[in-house]
Scaffold this motif. Structure first.
Motif, mmCIF file in Angstrom:
data_model
loop_
_atom_site.group_PDB
_atom_site.id
_atom_site.type_symbol
_atom_site.label_atom_id
_atom_site.label_comp_id
_atom_site.label_asym_id
_atom_site.label_seq_id
_atom_site.Cartn_x
_atom_site.Cartn_y
_atom_site.Cartn_z
ATOM 1 N N UNK A 113 34.186 38.798 46.034
ATOM 2 C CA UNK A 113 34.731 40.141 45.931
ATOM 3 C C UNK A 113 35.363 40.298 44.548
ATOM 4 N N UNK A 114 34.680 41.000 43.688
ATOM 5 C CA UNK A 114 35.126 41.135 42.297
ATOM 6 C C UNK A 114 36.484 41.814 42.214
ATOM 7 N N UNK A 115 36.677 42.865 43.000
ATOM 8 C CA UNK A 115 37.927 43.613 42.933
ATOM 9 C C UNK A 115 39.115 42.745 43.352
ATOM 10 N N UNK A 116 38.947 41.969 44.421
ATOM 11 C CA UNK A 116 40.023 41.078 44.854
ATOM 12 C C UNK A 116 40.281 39.989 43.817
ATOM 13 N N UNK A 117 39.223 39.498 43.196
ATOM 14 C CA UNK A 117 39.422 38.439 42.201
ATOM 15 C C UNK A 117 40.157 38.972 40.976
ATOM 16 N N UNK A 118 39.878 40.204 40.581
ATOM 17 C CA UNK A 118 40.635 40.818 39.482
ATOM 18 C C UNK A 118 42.121 40.879 39.837
ATOM 19 N N UNK A 119 42.408 41.246 41.079
ATOM 20 C CA UNK A 119 43.795 41.302 41.549
ATOM 21 C C UNK A 119 44.428 39.908 41.483
ATOM 22 N N UNK A 120 43.681 38.914 41.919
ATOM 23 C CA UNK A 120 44.155 37.532 41.864
ATOM 24 C C UNK A 120 44.490 37.130 40.422
ATOM 25 N N UNK A 121 43.636 37.509 39.487
ATOM 26 C CA UNK A 121 43.850 37.181 38.078
ATOM 27 C C UNK A 121 45.169 37.783 37.591
#
Length: 211
Positions: A113-121
């Motif tokens: 999930x790209x959007x969740x990974x951006x949030x994680x970053x």
């Protein structure tokens, strides 16, 4: 395939007196091109970088829940840039929300999930929950156009910690001055359908009405 709802908006704001607001609503009710949608309660937990000066170009993340419905939650990335507000939104499951609220984020690395990974970053970069708000809003839509009006009759700064986000009733301080309502006039920039497909994004009314 993972899709994100996407929108770019231009907004202007007005704090309107109750007397002017009543006349405003009467005039809109007479218009055939105006559709009055149901009122909605929106709770938001806003993540920002601590001690960062408020800038014209800024990014924040929001966990959003409507009407206390844990099946109706989104993770929204909101960036203000060059006068425009850009939003990306994905659905957020209750169990995933609970893990995030409890500070458990390493599982996100395993998600496709790209959007969740951006949030994680950004969480790793120091973004933290800064405030929680709850608002009551009336939505006025103009079908066939790129305009809508969002009317906030209440907006409270909640006295709660992030772990309380799913608690039904929370105390808070009213932010809208007595005798006023807050009006948001929103104009959406629309993308050609082909461009939206290429960006793996969809136009979704849900994101239009998020305050």
């Amino acid at each position: 395939m993972e899709y994100m709802a996407y929108g770019i908006y231009y907004e202007r704001y007005e704090d309107m007196s109750l007397n002017k607001y009543r006349k405003f609503m009467i005039n809109l009710a007479l218009r055939q091109d105006c559709e009055m949608l149901e009122s909605v309660y929106t709770r938001k937990l806003i993540y920002q970088k601590p001690q960062e000066k408020k800038m014209e170009d800024s990014l924040e993340y929001q966990i959003i829940m409507k009407d206390g419905d844990t099946k109706h939650m989104h993770l929204v990335a909101r960036r203000k840039q060059d006068g425009a507000i850009c939003k990306k939104s994905v659905w957020l499951l209750k169990e995933d929300c609970e893990r995030i609220l409890n500070g458990e984020i390493d599982w996100i690395k395993e998600e496709n999930n790209v959007a969740l990974y951006d949030f994680y970053y950004y969480l790793k970069e120091g973004y933290q929950p800064q405030r929680m708000t709850e608002s009551k809003s009336q939505i006025l839509d103009f079908p066939g156009s790129n305009h809508c009006i969002l009317i906030q009759t209440s907006k409270r700064l909640l006295e709660a910690s992030p772990e309380d986000f799913l608690v039904k009733k929370l105390d808070g301080q009213e932010l809208i001055k007595p005798g006023k309502v807050h009006i948001i006039y929103r104009t959406e920039y629309t993308f050609p359908e082909g461009a939206m497909r290429m960006m793996n994004m969809v136009s979704n009314p849900e994101i239009r009405y998020v305050l």
